[in-house]
Every structure is written in C-alpha cells, then in structure tokens.
Write an enzyme that holds these catalytic residues in place. Structure first.
Site, PDB file in Angstrom:
ATOM      1  N   ILE A 146      88.815  56.000  74.144  1.00 47.35           N
ATOM      2  CA  ILE A 146      89.060  56.930  73.046  1.00 47.35           C
ATOM      3  C   ILE A 146      88.051  56.625  71.941  1.00 47.35           C
ATOM      4  CG2 ILE A 146      90.738  57.725  71.334  1.00 47.35           C
ATOM      5  CD1 ILE A 146      91.365  58.451  74.322  1.00 47.35           C
ATOM      6  N   GLU A 199      92.870  69.202  75.962  1.00 47.99           N
ATOM      7  CA  GLU A 199      93.917  70.022  76.594  1.00 47.99           C
ATOM      8  C   GLU A 199      95.111  69.203  77.093  1.00 47.99           C
ATOM      9  OE1 GLU A 199      91.827  73.205  77.606  1.00 47.99           O
ATOM     10  OE2 GLU A 199      90.134  72.033  76.916  1.00 47.99           O
ATOM     11  N   GLN A 253      94.598  65.185  68.345  1.00 48.57           N
ATOM     12  CA  GLN A 253      94.465  66.134  69.452  1.00 48.57           C
ATOM     13  C   GLN A 253      95.713  66.135  70.329  1.00 48.57           C
ATOM     14  OE1 GLN A 253      91.452  67.998  71.127  1.00 48.57           O
ATOM     15  NE2 GLN A 253      91.646  68.352  68.968  1.00 48.57           N
ATOM     16  N   PHE A 282      91.448  77.394  70.320  1.00 49.19           N
ATOM     17  CA  PHE A 282      92.378  77.218  71.450  1.00 49.19           C
ATOM     18  C   PHE A 282      91.916  77.973  72.695  1.00 49.19           C
ATOM     19  CE2 PHE A 282      95.135  76.906  67.586  1.00 49.19           C
ATOM     20  CZ  PHE A 282      95.275  75.531  67.614  1.00 49.19           C
TER      21      PHE A 282
END
Lengths: 748, 327
Positions: free
Chosen positions: A631, A707, A640, A234
């Site tokens: 994708i 993110e 994700q 992270f």
C-alpha cells in the site's frame, strides 16, 4: 532518507486546495466572454423527431444559437474498433439523425449569454415526436439479440451439475445503478482557430482527446483536454459522452467559449450507468462441500445505439477451484442510454450471485460459509488452461484476519439466533477480488535550481490521491520534502498517461515516476561529476571518481554520509543550470504478464441489526481485509477501501434507478429520490491491509485498490440479512416490503 | 424558471395586500417554492418576501400553551427548550425531516404548506391533477410506492410531505392567519383538505391569507409524546410511514390519546379511530395493535405501497409502547 514515505499515511498534497475551494474543477476555469449551453433532452424513449420549434426560444433574451439535427453538420463516429487507444461512452454522435433511442437523449442545445437565459430558452424549445412504444423492462424486451457475447466452458458443467448430490439453482438480479459523483459531467470548449481546448471532467484526458479528434474530425494535435481536478467519476467518466461534443459544436457555432454542465437529472440518462443484470447461478457440490459444477448465465440490457457487455462471469471462472465451469452472457437492447463501467464493473455484479449462492450452498450443506470457501480455495487460476499460478495470493490470511477481528467464531448459524436488546443481529461475509492491471505511462521529472522538483504526466487524479503518490515517489528517491514537490497532471499537453480506471493507475505510473526521477538524479550526478571545483574529487583523491548518489536532497559519494556532499540545487547553481529533467516511459513486460495471474483479494464481514417490530434494518459493523500488495499511502488507501464499502452498503440497501415503462424516464433522477447511504447509515468501519508486495506487478509490489473494497459487500450484506431475518434477498436492493413479507408470522 | 417580480413585505398588512394579487406567492425559507420554480412546476408571477416580518418568536401563552411565529426556522423550533421539554413529539418530528441545511432555512408556516414529493407532480411532462387540474393522475398506475393509502381519490394519491405537521396534528395545534377579511384561527385538523376532485386545493387558505403563527394548547402534566419515522435510510428521506403520539396514562389506563400519521395520507393524518380504540383502555400490546388496525381500516393499497399499511401500524404500536412504559 529512509523509504518510509512509501506507505506512510501522507495527507493529500492537493487537500488544502480542495477544502479552500481553490482547486479548479471543469466548470471553474475562468474564461473571458464565455457563453452557456443548456441541452434540450427528449421526454420520450422511442420516437422520431417530427419538428423542433425554436422560433419562440430563438427570440428570447441572450440567446445566441439553437443547435439540433436539422441545422448542424454531421459529426463522425469514433474509430474505437480500429484504434485501440480510443473508446467513447456512446458511439452515436449527438444530432446524428431524427431518431430518439432513449429518454434524456440530447435533441437540441441552446447557447445563450447566461446560464439562466439558456435554461429559460431551452424550456421554450418545443419538440414534436412521433412516439413509438418503449421497452425498458427486461420482461417486456424482445428475445435476446444474437448469439451470447461471452461463452466460457471448462470440463462438463451441465453433466456434473445433473449428477451432483447437492445443488443450488437460483436467479439473482441487480438493478440499474447510476453513478452519482459529486461533480457532474461538464465541459468548457474553447476554439482558437481550428484548435479546440476542452476543460472536461474525465477519468482519461488522453482517451478523451483521441475520441474528440475522431468524432469532431480534426487531427489529434488540434485537441487539448484538461482535467486538473475531478470530483470523482466511479467509471462514469472513463469514456466521453455526447455533452462534450455539444460544447465543442456550440463553441464553434457562436465563436465563443461554451460551458455545458450536465444537470443531475440527465446524469441518470445520458452518461452511462451500471446495467441491470439477471443472473442465474447453478452450483453443484459433493456432500462434504467440494464444488463440482458452476454455471453462470447473465442476461443484460444494453442501449439501441451501442453495445456494452457487463462482464459478470469472469470472476466465476477463477475465484474457486472447480473442474466444471460454464458461463454465458446475453444482451437485450432496450430504450435506455448506453451502460458503462461503474466501480468494479463485471466483478462487483458477478460476485453478488456467486457469493450469495456459496452462502445458500453452505446452508444446504450445514457448513460454515467461511469453511465452504476454504474447502474450495483456488491455489491457481483455473480459468486458464493450463492453470496459472497467482503472482501473489493471501486470501486465506484475509479470511483468517477478518474472522478474528470480527469475532466470526462466535456466530451461531441459526436464523435469528443472535440478539441484542430488541434487535436481531445478522452476520455475513463475502470474498472480494479484482484483477491487477498495469499499463503504459510516460512521466517527466524535473529537478529545479531552487531546490524544488516537478513531476508531470497527462494522467489525472479523480480524487483517489494520484497527485500525492507521484510526490511520494519523487520524495522517496530524492529526499526532497513533499512540500517542495510540484505535481502537474490532467493535461494532454503533458507526456501520455493512463486512464484512471480499473484500479490500474498506481501500478502503472509508479515505475515511470521512479525511472524518470532516477533519470533526473543521474543527470544531476553527471553534472556534479563535472563541476570545476567538485568536492567529490577530494574524496577520491588519487583514485577513480566516486560513485555518487542522491540522499536527502544532497549529492554525495555513495560510501560517504549525505552531509559530506552538497545540496543538488548547488550543483545546478554552479553549472548555471535552471533545472535538469528526464522523461521515462514504462510498460508491463508481456512475458511476465503471461506467466502469472495477478489479482487482489479480500474478505469482508458485516453485521446488520434488525428491529422486527418496526421492520428497521441498519448496518452496524464492518470489517474489510485487503490483500493488494504494497500500500503506497495508507491514508488515501484506507479512504479508497472505506469509501467503496460505503458504496457497497448503498448498493445492498438503497441504490436502484427506477424507469417508468410508459416513457422510459428514470423516475428517481435526483439526490432526494435516488438513495445512497447518508452518514447516519454508515457505522464505524474497519479496514486492514495484509501487505505482501507483489513484485511481479512492479518494483514496489503495489496492486490497485480502487474497486476491490466494493466487491464483497452486497453479498455479505444479504447474507447478514438472511441470518437476521430468514429472508433471502436475491434481487437488490434489500427493501423493507420484502423483509416484511418474509416475516408475516412475526408480531410487532 | 419564469421571470417574476419580487418585493419585500414590511408589515403583515402589506404582505396580505401584495400577496392577494393574482399569481402572487409568499416566500419564506423557499425550500419548497424555489425548488419547484426551478422545475417550472410553480410559476408565480410575483414573490412577496415575508422574511422581514417579525414573526420569528416562540413565546409561552398565559394558558400554558405555546405561540410559534410563522417565520420561526425549523432548526430553532426543534431546539427550543420548551418544545424539547413539553412537546418532544414536535422536536423529534422536525429533526427527522430534511437535512440541517434545509431546517436552517425552512419556516414553521412554510413547512405547513410544503408540497408533495410525488414524482409526477414534480415533472411537467406528466399528467397531474394537482399541478394541472383535469389532466389526470400519473401515479395511480405508475410507480406508487411512496404514495398515500389514506385520503386518496381517483384524482390524486400524493402524500403530504411534512413531519412537523403530523406532530402538530397530534398536538391539536391551531393555525392563525391574517387575510383580506381579517384574522382567523383554524384548527389544524380543519386546515388541510383531502384531494377529492380538487387536489389542487390543499388547504383552506384564501388568496393573500398569510399564516402568522401557530398555537399549541397546554398539555396536562405527565403527558408523553413521541414521533417515529420509518423509511429506507436513516436520514434525508420522506417518511414511508410515521407515527405521532401524544398520550396520558394513569394507573395503567390510557386517559387521553392523540394520534397522527405521516407518509401514508394525502394530508397529515389524524386518527380519531385509533384514539377511540385507546382511550379508557389498559396499556397492552393487544390494545395498541387494535388501535393500529382501527387507524388503517379504511386504507386502500395500490400496486406498490401495500406494505405502508402494516408499516404504519407498527410505527404506532412502537410509539405507544415507548410512551406508555413506566418512565
């Protein structure tokens, strides 16, 4: 072979290793004669070490060495300002001097034969401090240090704000948040002569190698860093932290491999965190909802030993169309460890005030919050002068798709107006964005005579599915089935690869894997063309040699079906070759990069249910629509996004590192007291990709997705909370007591 | 963690003998003890393992009550058919606590004795009168959001952490022990001590005295019960406030009510004030609210935990509503 494997929901090729426990994480690497290092950490936040008493600990069973500033050689500082490819989490090496700058700073390391012996002895090392007052609260801190770290201005934001007919001027606060990956930071260090091997839980083996070389003061080729599997990071594992140096120092001292695992409690002090940010947002608009001014001022703590700027204001300069924008960021040094990027750094904390202020403005204007966003839609990236076109932007479609899926048109604007049984529903939405970066990667692909393939690169898979996309590309290009493709990552002895950060790995490695695979195919084709009894000669009897290609693992004439050719392994067998391989290095085209602004976008919709009688708030529904180009793997991609939404719910409702002002200790430094969402807190979540390949980024058109799923969640959540309760939460996380204080007039 | 001796008890008498030695501690599920030993908060010199004692049965009593062995695991007790059917409050309380893994280990006796989650108790660098008598209380002027509003003193404001004990308090359970001086039966309400100036003494157990079982009285037919736990997240967190209600309603009037709170008291908090305010009254929100006010009349807020008072009141009002509505 069709190209359907790109984009398909392929299961992780390393999945079975992980669920069976066969995957080796940093501390799992078997090692003969290993010793264990347990750090002694400071219990005060600001002090000088007067004495370190080790005589009792030294005599305890199994103790091999106790290292501290009084008995170790000085390490070096990293060359990060001078050497662009290296960056440390904290530039101060451990044991540099007798100063303590924050609670949890390493003051000694005990190395012993067993972990238990090391831990026992560590608890018997007595450190005397000359303690000074701590500063851990922004209100108690000195005046901001120096001039602003970031200053941005276009137009005349101040004047435009003053004359704007409708204004918002509010301050928002995000608390310190701590990365809590399942796998804690850890290192095994092993010296062979003057060469050290580090088994590390890191998001960047190559960067780690550079920093360790600089700080240990040994040549780069004498440092090898291995991170085969990582239990996520992270952002906390982007840059090296002092424990890695402790392991290396300890191993050198005792002449044995040494393992150091950072305990969960020190995960809160010594390996970075998302810093607290106080963010004042001033927004001015016309009466019909056109933004005329945005001013965003950020005040943020950093440590006394390093400078970290959480770049919150960048997103403010580009998300909406507005002629007058100003941004300023200022730092306040305090007695805490050095902050570091946490998933969505800058943008995630920056979007909270920006999107919250947009909602507050919409209410003032009596406009639907979605409509306000569409009224101020940025067709170009206005943060550049002149404004740059976006490489691809489908945010409008994200808003529309999300609104339809969520049922946004049924929302009634009045606070508390939507009910279900005893509960009041609240609906909120937020915009998400993340810049699309791409870097440099070198990849090697090898086609083996046994019909298998191998792709290798130093980059690592932090749990996002990087292993799998390597295999997908090789399979797509060669037609070799996924289960016959080996992917080897996470080792600096392999060709250089990128750090897993900033949602850039996929965009970065895809071109290199593609080119290297094609290079290896070209070599097999060249071999096929020179076979003594080439079947392809027949096809082209009398004419030029045919153009060959590889499909479904077979080499064949381009104008003939694959069945007409031969398996690639047969080509290699006939040439008596073990394998053919190729290496390829790819980098973004800087000219292209300056033509466009490349960002991913998204829209996030959330529903909360508020039970006013017992002050209970739960998230009950969530829809996220993402525009991130192509994708590559819908299964890991969805994973994700949904994981990021879960993290966003935690950010909105639970996460806060609480420091004790008396000694600078993070009080809730464990999994029971530092709250993140449990399964019971997370409802069914929906994730939709609007897929428009962004071919300016790479040939597949894939931008990163690590993110962005987090970006709009917290503001959507507090907006939903306001809609349900009438309480505007500007300081995260949303707390029961704040909601109760806001409803004093209500009865149970 | 310090070095300790370890032995397994084969009989209750043997356990009591070994457990009576200075520095000895019984170990059952270990979910509190091992955790605190790792933190050096508890440093027993000897552990007497009682997992081999045959105290793991839930049995009906001839009087209609229930006998629960001290070694019955929390998950087994929560899922026991009789408990689910007759003592719902107990099952609900157990299932609201900890996590499945912890409930599979934690025992009935151990749960009654679990330690507080106070940050300052759990860190040996802080002053804490409960851990080290006379050293002071770091919570009084610390971050006391999770601390007690009832039963605290100038020496300690740590909450009792158990959910199970709160339910048992409302069920008027009795703790049965065997010690060096023989067997005792102690009403749960008299089992726990408020901190006063001796916060290190949390209950009336004497050295070597072992909880062998807990009994629950029979409940009149038609008794309804409920446990409601309020906290920041949905699972795996100690109560900010919780309410246990055991109530009988007849003809719209409350005949009998037993009320206890968790998360707000220095011990599992039985509220006779609330019970008095309810018994004989009609079931109405106004009556419930009055009972809640009575329960919290003596509550003393600190800097960060004042909201718990109102939260506990609401928990009680809601549980009363749910248990007194027509079925």
């Amino acid at each position: 072979m069709s190209t359907s494997i790109i984009g398909a929901p392929i299961t992780r090729i390393d999945g079975s290793l992980k669920v069976t426990g066969a995957a080796l994480y940093a501390v799992d690497h078997p090692m003969d004669d290993i010793a264990f290092g347990v750090p002694v950490a400071s219990t005060v936040g600001n002090a000088r070490i007067v004495n370190i008493e080790t005589s009792i600990a030294q005599r305890m069973p199994g103790v091999l060495a106790i290292l501290h500033h009084g008995n170790t050689e000085q390490l070096f500082r990293p060359a990060e300002q001078l050497e662009p490819s290296s960056r440390a989490g904290e530039v101060r090496p451990p044991f540099e001097d007798d100063k303590v700058y924050y609670y949890g700073q390493y003051v000694a390391l005990v190395v012993a034969n067993t972990f238990e012996q090391a831990q026992d002895a560590a608890s018997h090392v007595k450190v005397d401090y000359e303690a000074h007052p701590n500063v851990v609260e922004i209100a108690a801190a000195q005046a901001p240090e120096g001039p602003p770290r970031i200053h941005y201005s276009r137009g005349s934001a101040g004047e435009a704000f003053e004359s704007a007919p409708v204004k918002i001027d509010e301050t928002y606060e995000i608390p310190t948040e701590t990365h809590n990956p399942m796998e804690m930071h850890a290192t095994i260090a092993k010296w062979d002569g003057d060469k050290v091997t580090l088994y590390e839980s890191t998001q960047g083996v190559v960067n780690h190698q550079h920093v360790m070389s600089e700080m240990l003061g040994i040549p780069l080729d004498q440092v090898q860093v291995i991170a085969t599997f990582i239990g996520s990071g992270f952002g906390g594992k982007l840059f090296p932290w002092p424990h890695s140096l402790l392991a290396a120092m300890g191993a050198k001292r005792v002449k044995r491999p040494v393992k150091v695992q950072v305990p969960r409690s020190l995960m809160f002090t010594t390996v970075g965190h998302r810093p607290l940010t106080q963010q004042r947002m001033r927004m001015g608009a016309t009466r019909d909802g056109k933004l005329v001014s945005i001013q965003h001022d950020v005040l943020q703590p950093t440590s006394l030993v390093d400078t970290y700027v959480e770049q919150c204001t960048g997103v403010t300069t580009m998300l909406y169309s507005c002629d007058n924008v100003a941004a300023k960021q200022t730092l306040v040094p305090m007695n805490i460890g050095t902050p570091t990027p946490m998933r969505g750094p800058g943008i995630v904390p920056g979007l909270f005030p920006l999107e919250s202020a947009m909602d507050e403005l919409a209410i003032k204007l009596n406009l639907d919050p979605l409509e306000l966003r569409l009224k101020n839609y940025a067709e170009q990236d206005e943060s550049y002068n002149p404004a740059r076109p976006f490489s691809s932007k489908r945010l409008r479609e994200c808003y529309q798709t999300g609104a339809e899926r969520f049922g946004w048109s049924k929302r009634t604007a009045q606070v508390g107006s939507m009910k279900r049984g005893d509960e009041v529903l609240g609906w909120g939405m937020g915009t998400a964005t993340w810049h699309a970066g791409r870097g440099t990667a070198t990849v090697r692909v090898r086609l083996n005579a046994d019909g298998t393939a191998r792709a290798s690169c130093a980059t690592q898979d932090i749990g996002t599915g990087t292993y799998t996309i390597f295999a997908q590309v090789v399979s797509e290009k060669t037609g070799i089935p996924i289960d016959k493709i080996e992917v080897v990552l996470g080792d600096t002895s392999l060709p250089d690869g990128p750090t897993s950060g900033g949602s850039t790995v996929t965009a970065t490695v895809l071109p290199a894997v593609t080119q290297a695979t094609q290079g290896a195919i070209d070599r097999v084709i060249a071999a096929a063309q020179t076979l003594p009894s080439s079947p392809f000669k027949r096809v082209s009897a009398g004419g030029d040699p045919p153009t060959l290609k590889m499909t479904a693992g077979r080499i064949h004439a381009a104008d003939q079906p694959p069945e007409s050719g031969m398996p690639f392994q047969e080509v290699l067998a006939q040439k008596r070759l073990a394998a053919l391989e190729a290496e390829s290095r790819t980098a973004p085209d800087p000219a292209e990069a300056h033509k466009f602004s490349a960002h991913s976008f998204g829209a996030q919709f959330l529903e909360v249910a508020w039970d006013p009688g017992i002050a209970r708030l739960r998230v009950t529904r969530g829809v996220t629509v993402i525009d991130a180009g192509k994708i590559i793997n819908h299964r890991t991609g969805r994973n994700q996004i949904l994981g990021a939404v879960v993290m966003g719910i935690g950010m909105g409702l639970f996460e806060e590192t609480i420091y004790d002002p008396r000694n600078a200790k993070p009080l809730n430094n464990n999994f029971a007291d530092y709250l993140v969402g449990t399964n019971a807190d997370i409802p069914e979540l929906d994730c939709i990709f609007v897929e428009y390949p962004d071919l300016h980024v790479n040939e597949y058109g894939a931008r990163g997705i690590g993110e962005i799923g987090l970006a709009g969640v917290a503001p959507a959540l507090t907006m939903a909370v306001y809609h349900a309760t009438g309480v505007r939460v500007r300081k995260l996380p949303v707390r029961i007591e704040e909601l109760m204080a806001g409803q004093r007039t209500m009865t149970a | 963690m310090e070095v300790f001796r370890y032995s397994q008890a084969r009989t209750v008498e043997g356990a009591v003998r070994s457990g009576g030695a200075a520095g000895s501690s019984f170990i059952a599920g270990g979910t509190t003890l091992v955790d605190l030993m790792k933190l050096n908060v508890l440093q027993p010199r000897a552990l007497v393992d009682i997992n081999g004692l045959a105290l793991d049965r839930v049995e009906p009593l001839p009087n209609g009550g229930l006998r629960i062995g001290a070694m019955v695991r929390n998950s087994d007790l929560a899922n026991d058919a009789t408990v689910r059917q007759k003592y719902a409050v107990l099952s609900e309380a157990l299932l609201s606590g900890a996590s499945p893994q912890l409930r599979n280990m934690a025992t009935t006796g151990g749960n009654l004795l679990q330690k507080t989650r106070c940050y300052y108790f759990r860190d040996t660098n802080y002053a804490c009168n409960k851990r080290q008598p006379g050293s002071g209380c770091s919570a009084l002027d610390g971050f006391n959001r999770i601390h007690a509003v009832l039963g605290g003193s100038d020496h300690c404001i740590a909450t009792h952490a158990s959910d199970m004990a709160v339910a048992m308090m409302a069920l008027e359970a009795t703790v049965h022990t065997q010690g060096p001086k023989g067997e005792r039966a102690i009403a749960l309400d008299e089992f726990y001590l408020v901190p006063g100036d001796t916060p290190e003494r949390e209950n009336v157990l004497l050295p070597g005295e072992l909880i062998t079982h807990v009994t629950l009285p029979a409940l009149a037919s038609g008794t309804r019960s409920r446990y409601l736990k309020l906290r920041d997240r949905a699972q795996y967190e100690f109560a900010l406030a919780s309410s246990a209600v055991v109530v009988n309603v007849s003809g719209g009037r409350i005949e009998r009510a037993r009320i206890a709170f968790g998360g707000v008291g220095t011990k599992p908090w039985r509220s006779r004030e609330a019970e008095h305010a309810l018994e004989g009254q009609e079931t109405s929100e106004e009556v419930f609210r009055r009972a809640a006010e009575a329960a919290m009349a003596d509550a003393k807020p600190l800097k960060y935990n004042a909201f718990k008072i109102e939260l506990a009141k609401r928990a009680l009002v809601r549980t009363l509503k749910e248990t007194t509505q027509a079925a």
